[in-house]
Design a protein around this motif. Structure first.
Motif, PDB file in Angstrom:
ATOM      1  N   PHE A  37     -72.179 -49.411   9.687  1.00 27.46           N
ATOM      2  CA  PHE A  37     -73.320 -48.616  10.133  1.00 27.46           C
ATOM      3  C   PHE A  37     -72.903 -47.513  11.096  1.00 27.46           C
ATOM      4  O   PHE A  37     -73.588 -46.495  11.214  1.00 27.46           O
ATOM      5  N   LYS A  82     -90.295 -54.900   4.964  1.00 27.02           N
ATOM      6  CA  LYS A  82     -89.241 -54.014   5.470  1.00 27.02           C
ATOM      7  C   LYS A  82     -89.667 -53.233   6.712  1.00 27.02           C
ATOM      8  O   LYS A  82     -88.832 -52.729   7.453  1.00 27.02           O
ATOM      9  N   PRO A 123     -84.182 -52.622   7.177  1.00 33.40           N
ATOM     10  CA  PRO A 123     -83.735 -51.717   6.114  1.00 33.40           C
ATOM     11  C   PRO A 123     -83.072 -52.397   4.925  1.00 33.40           C
ATOM     12  O   PRO A 123     -83.074 -51.850   3.823  1.00 33.40           O
ATOM     13  N   ALA A 124     -82.534 -53.606   5.118  1.00 33.12           N
ATOM     14  CA  ALA A 124     -81.909 -54.313   3.987  1.00 33.12           C
ATOM     15  C   ALA A 124     -82.954 -54.784   2.989  1.00 33.12           C
ATOM     16  O   ALA A 124     -82.624 -55.138   1.851  1.00 33.12           O
ATOM     17  N   PHE A 174     -80.678 -55.393  11.119  1.00 30.22           N
ATOM     18  CA  PHE A 174     -79.663 -54.954  10.158  1.00 30.22           C
ATOM     19  C   PHE A 174     -79.007 -56.121   9.415  1.00 30.22           C
ATOM     20  O   PHE A 174     -77.971 -55.930   8.766  1.00 30.22           O
ATOM     21  N   TRP A 201     -77.604 -55.663   5.832  1.00 28.85           N
ATOM     22  CA  TRP A 201     -77.583 -54.235   5.520  1.00 28.85           C
ATOM     23  C   TRP A 201     -76.191 -53.776   5.095  1.00 28.85           C
ATOM     24  O   TRP A 201     -75.182 -54.189   5.661  1.00 28.85           O
ATOM     25  N   THR A 202     -76.157 -52.942   4.064  1.00 28.90           N
ATOM     26  CA  THR A 202     -74.919 -52.302   3.626  1.00 28.90           C
ATOM     27  C   THR A 202     -75.234 -50.828   3.369  1.00 28.90           C
ATOM     28  O   THR A 202     -76.405 -50.421   3.389  1.00 28.90           O
ATOM     29  N   ASN A 225     -77.983 -49.883   1.080  1.00 29.07           N
ATOM     30  CA  ASN A 225     -79.370 -49.906   1.547  1.00 29.07           C
ATOM     31  C   ASN A 225     -79.749 -48.648   2.325  1.00 29.07           C
ATOM     32  O   ASN A 225     -80.919 -48.447   2.663  1.00 29.07           O
ATOM     33  N   ALA A 226     -78.744 -47.817   2.628  1.00 34.09           N
ATOM     34  CA  ALA A 226     -79.000 -46.633   3.452  1.00 34.09           C
ATOM     35  C   ALA A 226     -79.958 -45.676   2.751  1.00 34.09           C
ATOM     36  O   ALA A 226     -79.845 -45.433   1.545  1.00 34.09           O
ATOM     37  N   GLN A 228     -85.292 -52.952   1.692  1.00 34.08           N
ATOM     38  CA  GLN A 228     -85.826 -51.794   0.971  1.00 34.08           C
ATOM     39  C   GLN A 228     -86.169 -52.198  -0.464  1.00 34.08           C
ATOM     40  O   GLN A 228     -85.368 -52.836  -1.147  1.00 34.08           O
TER      41      GLN A 228
END
Length: 294
Positions: free
Chosen positions: A190, A91, A110-111, A149, A152-153, A156-157, A113
């Motif tokens: 995002f 990551k 970040p996805a 990204f 990413w959703t 995942n934040a 994580q």
């Protein structure tokens, strides 16, 4: 007749004026520990001054806060076995390639994580930043970020608490370290998250952020101005087939841990005997053998 007194204006491009400001800041700091002396290099002082528009008083306050933070958090003492679990999915890692100016490139995804530990994620971030700085070529002070990204959703934040501390550490303790950050293929959702994150960033940092989309040729050209597409991984629209390998990366970080320990070891011994920072002695660090078996 009285003449109006002219006050000399500081020219940030004038080497002599820069040197004078750096010397003024150095004097204003007063005696430092051995580690503090090593950290407060001429380049370091210049970065803090630049971050505060060459205002010595403001730069001194900022730098003193960083010295207190470093004495308490001891970023140079974090070792790979402590944070390696955070890196298992790839990551965040220091890329095997550099930008066109030879600067370190940090890749973030970040996805991918894989933990929920606030403290673990922060220590991994700090470790990675310290490692990136360690591997900057001589004469280079800044690094490049490539944030993927893909997948990413909002699920995942990172929590706002972690985002806030991350930006605080980056802005206050690693000033003028970022050359440019590429946000690769960020989804529409995002944008809402970015608006929140931007609240914690200064305008200069925001200007360094570039949105890049694989299907947008013009935006890709912006990234290619900084990084040769021949060394960019295929997943980012480049030509290289390099991929993250956790075992190989662990071996690399173990070697870098030894390098880091050797850099700071003698200073740690001196501080342990002679200096107290913020009421706590800086602990001794000695070179360590390989901590990962292959």
């Amino acid at each position: 007749m009285f003449r109006r007194k002219h006050t000399s204006r500081f020219d940030s491009t004038d080497a002599d004026q820069q040197k004078a400001k750096i010397n003024e800041l150095k004097s204003a700091l007063g005696p430092l520990s051995a580690r503090g002396e090593k950290y407060c290099s001429v380049a370091c002082l210049a970065r803090y001054l630049e971050a505060r528009n060459w205002n010595v008083a403001k730069a001194r306050k900022m730098l003193e806060e960083s010295l207190k933070w470093r004495a308490a958090y001891r970023p140079e003492d974090i070792r790979w076995p402590e944070v390696s679990v955070e890196a298992e999915t790839g990551k965040m890692y220091r890329a095997s390639f550099q930008d066109r100016e030879g600067r370190t490139v940090l890749v973030m995804a970040p996805a991918k994580q894989n933990t929920s530990s606030h403290e673990g994620q922060i220590r991994f971030l700090v470790y990675t930043l310290e490692n990136a700085v360690l591997n900057l070529p001589e004469g280079q002070e800044k690094m490049v970020w490539l944030i993927d990204f893909t997948g990413w959703t909002m699920a995942n934040a990172v929590p706002i608490k972690t985002a806030r501390e991350t930006t605080n550490i980056l802005q206050n303790h690693y000033p003028e370290r970022l050359a440019v950050a590429f946000l690769f293929n960020p989804p529409k959702v995002f944008e809402a998250f970015w608006k929140v994150v931007k609240y914690f960033l200064d305008p200069t940092s925001i200007e360094k952020v570039k949105f890049v989309y694989l299907k947008d040729e013009e935006s890709m050209k912006v990234m290619h101005k900084y990084i040769d597409p021949k060394v960019i991984p295929v997943e980012f629209g480049g030509e290289s087939d390099v991929v993250y390998n956790h075992e190989q990366y662990s071996e690399l970080m173990t070697k870098d841990d030894i390098k880091t320990a050797n850099i700071w070891a003698e200073d740690a011994k001196t501080d342990h005997v002679n200096h107290a920072i913020g009421g706590a002695l800086v602990p001794e660090v000695t070179p360590v053998p390989s901590l990962i078996t292959t």
